[in-house]
Design a protein around this motif. Structure first.
Motif, PDB file in Angstrom:
ATOM      1  N   ILE A 165       7.763  59.237  -0.403  1.00 12.43           N
ATOM      2  CA  ILE A 165       8.261  60.564  -0.769  1.00 12.43           C
ATOM      3  C   ILE A 165       7.542  61.594   0.093  1.00 12.43           C
ATOM      4  CG2 ILE A 165       8.450  62.293  -2.599  1.00 12.43           C
ATOM      5  CD1 ILE A 165       8.510  60.030  -4.630  1.00 12.43           C
ATOM      6  N   ILE A 166       8.315  62.371   0.852  1.00  7.37           N
ATOM      7  CA  ILE A 166       7.747  63.393   1.729  1.00  7.37           C
ATOM      8  C   ILE A 166       8.222  64.755   1.244  1.00  7.37           C
ATOM      9  CG2 ILE A 166       7.512  64.230   4.091  1.00  7.37           C
ATOM     10  CD1 ILE A 166       8.265  61.437   5.064  1.00  7.37           C
ATOM     11  N   ILE A 167       7.258  65.612   0.910  1.00  7.35           N
ATOM     12  CA  ILE A 167       7.574  66.936   0.368  1.00  7.35           C
ATOM     13  C   ILE A 167       7.456  67.977   1.469  1.00  7.35           C
ATOM     14  CG2 ILE A 167       6.977  68.637  -1.391  1.00  7.35           C
ATOM     15  CD1 ILE A 167       5.565  66.251  -2.868  1.00  7.35           C
ATOM     16  N   HIS A 168       8.547  68.648   1.774  1.00  4.69           N
ATOM     17  CA  HIS A 168       8.557  69.726   2.745  1.00  4.69           C
ATOM     18  C   HIS A 168       8.631  71.064   2.017  1.00  4.69           C
ATOM     19  CE1 HIS A 168       9.225  66.860   6.086  1.00  4.69           C
ATOM     20  NE2 HIS A 168       9.973  66.212   5.198  1.00  4.69           N
ATOM     21  N   GLU A 169       8.636  72.134   2.769  1.00  3.93           N
ATOM     22  CA  GLU A 169       8.667  73.460   2.168  1.00  3.93           C
ATOM     23  C   GLU A 169       9.981  73.728   1.460  1.00  3.93           C
ATOM     24  OE1 GLU A 169       6.770  76.868   1.024  1.00  3.93           O
ATOM     25  OE2 GLU A 169       5.927  75.255   2.239  1.00  3.93           O
ATOM     26  N   GLN A 170      11.098  73.302   2.072  1.00  2.00           N
ATOM     27  CA  GLN A 170      12.419  73.624   1.536  1.00  2.00           C
ATOM     28  C   GLN A 170      13.189  72.407   1.024  1.00  2.00           C
ATOM     29  OE1 GLN A 170      13.431  76.728   1.145  1.00  2.00           O
ATOM     30  NE2 GLN A 170      11.619  77.580   2.164  1.00  2.00           N
ATOM     31  N   PHE A 171      12.702  71.217   1.298  1.00  2.00           N
ATOM     32  CA  PHE A 171      13.437  70.023   0.876  1.00  2.00           C
ATOM     33  C   PHE A 171      12.474  68.864   0.673  1.00  2.00           C
ATOM     34  CE2 PHE A 171      13.316  70.067   5.498  1.00  2.00           C
ATOM     35  CZ  PHE A 171      12.994  68.762   5.834  1.00  2.00           C
ATOM     36  N   ILE A 172      13.017  67.779   0.112  1.00  2.00           N
ATOM     37  CA  ILE A 172      12.239  66.570  -0.148  1.00  2.00           C
ATOM     38  C   ILE A 172      12.986  65.378   0.433  1.00  2.00           C
ATOM     39  CG2 ILE A 172      13.315  66.284  -2.419  1.00  2.00           C
ATOM     40  CD1 ILE A 172      10.774  64.964  -3.386  1.00  2.00           C
ATOM     41  N   GLU A 173      12.245  64.417   0.975  1.00  2.00           N
ATOM     42  CA  GLU A 173      12.825  63.180   1.498  1.00  2.00           C
ATOM     43  C   GLU A 173      12.273  61.996   0.700  1.00  2.00           C
ATOM     44  OE1 GLU A 173      13.606  63.342   6.128  1.00  2.00           O
ATOM     45  OE2 GLU A 173      11.568  64.027   5.675  1.00  2.00           O
ATOM     46  N   VAL A 174      13.174  61.123   0.319  1.00  2.00           N
ATOM     47  CA  VAL A 174      12.801  59.916  -0.434  1.00  2.00           C
ATOM     48  C   VAL A 174      13.412  58.717   0.265  1.00  2.00           C
ATOM     49  CG1 VAL A 174      12.860  58.726  -2.650  1.00  2.00           C
ATOM     50  CG2 VAL A 174      12.798  61.227  -2.589  1.00  2.00           C
ATOM     51  N   SER A 175      12.595  57.724   0.567  1.00  2.00           N
ATOM     52  CA  SER A 175      13.119  56.515   1.224  1.00  2.00           C
ATOM     53  C   SER A 175      12.497  55.285   0.585  1.00  2.00           C
ATOM     54  CB  SER A 175      12.815  56.535   2.730  1.00  2.00           C
ATOM     55  OG  SER A 175      11.420  56.598   2.954  1.00  2.00           O
ATOM     56  N   THR A 176      13.305  54.249   0.460  1.00  2.00           N
ATOM     57  CA  THR A 176      12.815  52.971  -0.074  1.00  2.00           C
ATOM     58  C   THR A 176      13.301  51.844   0.829  1.00  2.00           C
ATOM     59  OG1 THR A 176      14.739  52.517  -1.495  1.00  2.00           O
ATOM     60  CG2 THR A 176      12.963  53.877  -2.421  1.00  2.00           C
ATOM     61  N   ARG A 177      12.534  50.774   0.839  1.00  2.00           N
ATOM     62  CA  ARG A 177      12.924  49.583   1.607  1.00  2.00           C
ATOM     63  C   ARG A 177      12.426  48.367   0.843  1.00  2.00           C
ATOM     64  NH1 ARG A 177      14.300  47.839   6.757  1.00  2.00           N
ATOM     65  NH2 ARG A 177      13.331  45.904   7.478  1.00  2.00           N
ATOM     66  N   ASN A 178      13.308  47.394   0.674  1.00  2.00           N
ATOM     67  CA  ASN A 178      12.903  46.191  -0.047  1.00  2.00           C
ATOM     68  C   ASN A 178      13.732  45.000   0.401  1.00  2.00           C
ATOM     69  OD1 ASN A 178      14.927  47.799  -1.978  1.00  2.00           O
ATOM     70  ND2 ASN A 178      15.279  45.597  -2.257  1.00  2.00           N
ATOM     71  N   LYS A 179      13.141  43.846   0.262  1.00  2.00           N
ATOM     72  CA  LYS A 179      13.858  42.603   0.511  1.00  2.00           C
ATOM     73  C   LYS A 179      14.720  42.305  -0.702  1.00  2.00           C
ATOM     74  CE  LYS A 179      13.084  37.779   1.896  1.00  2.00           C
ATOM     75  NZ  LYS A 179      12.041  36.740   2.139  1.00  2.00           N
ATOM     76  N   ILE A 180      15.968  41.903  -0.470  1.00  2.00           N
ATOM     77  CA  ILE A 180      16.910  41.686  -1.564  1.00  2.00           C
ATOM     78  C   ILE A 180      16.684  40.320  -2.189  1.00  2.00           C
ATOM     79  CG2 ILE A 180      19.351  41.639  -2.209  1.00  2.00           C
ATOM     80  CD1 ILE A 180      19.938  43.226   0.331  1.00  2.00           C
ATOM     81  N   LEU A 181      16.708  40.275  -3.495  1.00  2.07           N
ATOM     82  CA  LEU A 181      16.621  38.997  -4.204  1.00  2.07           C
ATOM     83  C   LEU A 181      17.762  38.087  -3.787  1.00  2.07           C
ATOM     84  CD1 LEU A 181      15.751  40.203  -7.824  1.00  2.07           C
ATOM     85  CD2 LEU A 181      14.279  38.838  -6.337  1.00  2.07           C
ATOM     86  N   THR A 182      17.462  36.837  -3.522  1.00  4.31           N
ATOM     87  CA  THR A 182      18.509  35.907  -3.073  1.00  4.31           C
ATOM     88  C   THR A 182      19.536  35.638  -4.164  1.00  4.31           C
ATOM     89  OG1 THR A 182      17.085  34.065  -3.705  1.00  4.31           O
ATOM     90  CG2 THR A 182      16.998  34.785  -1.407  1.00  4.31           C
ATOM     91  N   SER A 183      19.136  35.798  -5.418  1.00  5.05           N
ATOM     92  CA  SER A 183      20.047  35.534  -6.538  1.00  5.05           C
ATOM     93  C   SER A 183      20.819  36.779  -6.957  1.00  5.05           C
ATOM     94  CB  SER A 183      19.259  35.013  -7.742  1.00  5.05           C
ATOM     95  OG  SER A 183      18.298  35.974  -8.149  1.00  5.05           O
ATOM     96  N   ASP A 184      20.694  37.835  -6.198  1.00  7.22           N
ATOM     97  CA  ASP A 184      21.310  39.094  -6.594  1.00  7.22           C
ATOM     98  C   ASP A 184      22.032  39.709  -5.399  1.00  7.22           C
ATOM     99  OD1 ASP A 184      22.082  41.140  -8.135  1.00  7.22           O
ATOM    100  OD2 ASP A 184      20.084  41.955  -8.533  1.00  7.22           O
ATOM    101  N   LYS A 185      23.043  40.495  -5.711  1.00  2.00           N
ATOM    102  CA  LYS A 185      23.759  41.256  -4.701  1.00  2.00           C
ATOM    103  C   LYS A 185      23.490  42.732  -4.938  1.00  2.00           C
ATOM    104  CE  LYS A 185      27.557  38.014  -3.830  1.00  2.00           C
ATOM    105  NZ  LYS A 185      29.023  37.842  -3.810  1.00  2.00           N
ATOM    106  N   PHE A 186      22.909  43.343  -3.952  1.00  2.00           N
ATOM    107  CA  PHE A 186      22.565  44.765  -4.095  1.00  2.00           C
ATOM    108  C   PHE A 186      23.836  45.582  -3.926  1.00  2.00           C
ATOM    109  CE2 PHE A 186      20.262  48.542  -4.086  1.00  2.00           C
ATOM    110  CZ  PHE A 186      18.925  48.260  -4.353  1.00  2.00           C
ATOM    111  N   MET A 187      24.380  46.089  -5.028  1.00  2.16           N
ATOM    112  CA  MET A 187      25.660  46.802  -5.011  1.00  2.16           C
ATOM    113  C   MET A 187      25.430  48.285  -4.779  1.00  2.16           C
ATOM    114  SD  MET A 187      27.856  44.449  -5.306  1.00  2.16           S
ATOM    115  CE  MET A 187      29.340  45.406  -5.662  1.00  2.16           C
ATOM    116  N   GLU A 188      25.676  48.744  -3.554  1.00  8.47           N
ATOM    117  CA  GLU A 188      25.492  50.163  -3.265  1.00  8.47           C
ATOM    118  C   GLU A 188      26.614  51.004  -3.848  1.00  8.47           C
ATOM    119  OE1 GLU A 188      26.743  51.329   0.916  1.00  8.47           O
ATOM    120  OE2 GLU A 188      26.098  49.252   1.194  1.00  8.47           O
ATOM    121  N   SER A 189      27.683  50.397  -4.358  1.00  7.34           N
ATOM    122  CA  SER A 189      28.796  51.155  -4.944  1.00  7.34           C
ATOM    123  C   SER A 189      28.818  51.033  -6.460  1.00  7.34           C
ATOM    124  CB  SER A 189      30.129  50.642  -4.372  1.00  7.34           C
ATOM    125  OG  SER A 189      30.291  49.267  -4.661  1.00  7.34           O
ATOM    126  N   GLY A 190      27.649  50.736  -7.048  1.00  5.38           N
ATOM    127  CA  GLY A 190      27.573  50.578  -8.488  1.00  5.38           C
ATOM    128  C   GLY A 190      27.758  51.883  -9.232  1.00  5.38           C
TER     129      GLY A 190
END
Length: 274
Positions: free
Chosen positions: A212-237
């Motif tokens: 999480i990076i806090i700027h004067e006028q905005f904030i940025e949030v980024s995540t990164r992870n390895k996906i579980l092999t038994s799961d499907k990461f649904m970005e349209s959930g």
């Protein structure tokens, strides 16, 4: 008439108002039927002996009273249902307040009992109480302090750390000047929750990251992870779609939300105003 008199139990005024309405009804009908209509057709609606004021008022009161009674009964029925619904809502609200209050008191009692003998357990109970309190009360607001939201995320991550212990492999980093900025409540938890739900968080060679990076006028949030092999990461959930709709409602197009899948990794990025 009903809201003004019945609600305040002004019975005498209500009766006077009914008499006034009957006279008004009779007067309007007399003008329309015996004057206006007569000028066009030359025909009276009443016989000559029946057009006396007293008889005319008494006869027309029959029609006026029916309309007045029907409208009054409808009003009373509506108010009864509204009052009943209001009482139910108050009862449900009371129940919802009693349950969390009882839970927080119980957790506080555990904390007091354990603080001397088992301080680490007591601290965890305190964190759990604060986490639940935030979700129950503070998060119901439209906006919250960013520092409170970040503390909520830290407490949330803390319990996963306790669960995986030495195998826990998630880095959480916050950079920037954390002051009294405000953000929409429970926006950030969406990304953290998805990471723990669908991602690998106990692989030392592939640690998950939350930045999480806090700027004067905005904030940025980024995540990164390895996906579980038994799961499907649904970005349209459903959760993702809800976040997109909420961000669009709040900021129109003045935000950036990106989901990228680079097998076997999943990345999220959010940039929104403060």
């Amino acid at each position: 008439m009903c809201p003004d008199y019945l609600k305040k139990t002004k019975v005498v005024q209500f009766i006077v108002a009914i008499v006034g309405l009957i006279l008004l009804f009779a007067g309007l009908r007399y003008v329309l039927q015996e004057i206006v209509l007569f000028n066009f057709t030359g025909i009276h609606n009443y016989y000559e002996t029946s057009r006396r004021p007293i008889f005319y008022i008494i006869d027309n009161s029959y029609y006026a009273i029916k309309a007045i009674l029907y409208s009054t009964l409808i009003y009373l029925a509506i108010k009864f249902m509204e009052t009943n619904d209001h009482n139910k809502a108050e009862l449900n609200l009371l129940k919802s307040q009693i349950s969390p209050h009882f839970l927080f008191n119980t957790l506080n009692a555990f904390y007091v009992e354990l603080i001397d003998d088992k301080p680490e357990t007591a601290k965890d109970i305190h964190k759990l109480s604060e986490l639940l309190r935030y979700v129950t009360y503070d998060s119901q607001k439209d906006v919250v302090l960013l520092k409170n939201e970040i503390q909520f995320l830290k407490d949330y991550i803390h319990f996963f750390n306790k669960r995986f212990e030495s195998d826990f492999s998630v880095t959480f980093q916050v950079t920037g000047n954390l002051k009294n900025q405000e953000i929409p409540s429970l926006i950030l938890i969406h990304f953290i929750e998805n990471l723990f739900k669908h991602g690998v968080v106990n692989d030392k060679k592939n640690p998950a990251t939350i930045n999480i990076i806090i700027h004067e006028q905005f904030i940025e949030v980024s995540t990164r992870n390895k996906i579980l092999t038994s799961d499907k990461f649904m970005e349209s959930g459903i959760g993702t779609q809800n976040v997109k709709r909420r961000l669009t409602t709040l900021f129109n197009t003045n935000y950036k939300l990106v989901y990228t899948k680079e097998t076997p990794y999943f990345n999220t990025y959010l940039k929104m105003p403060l």
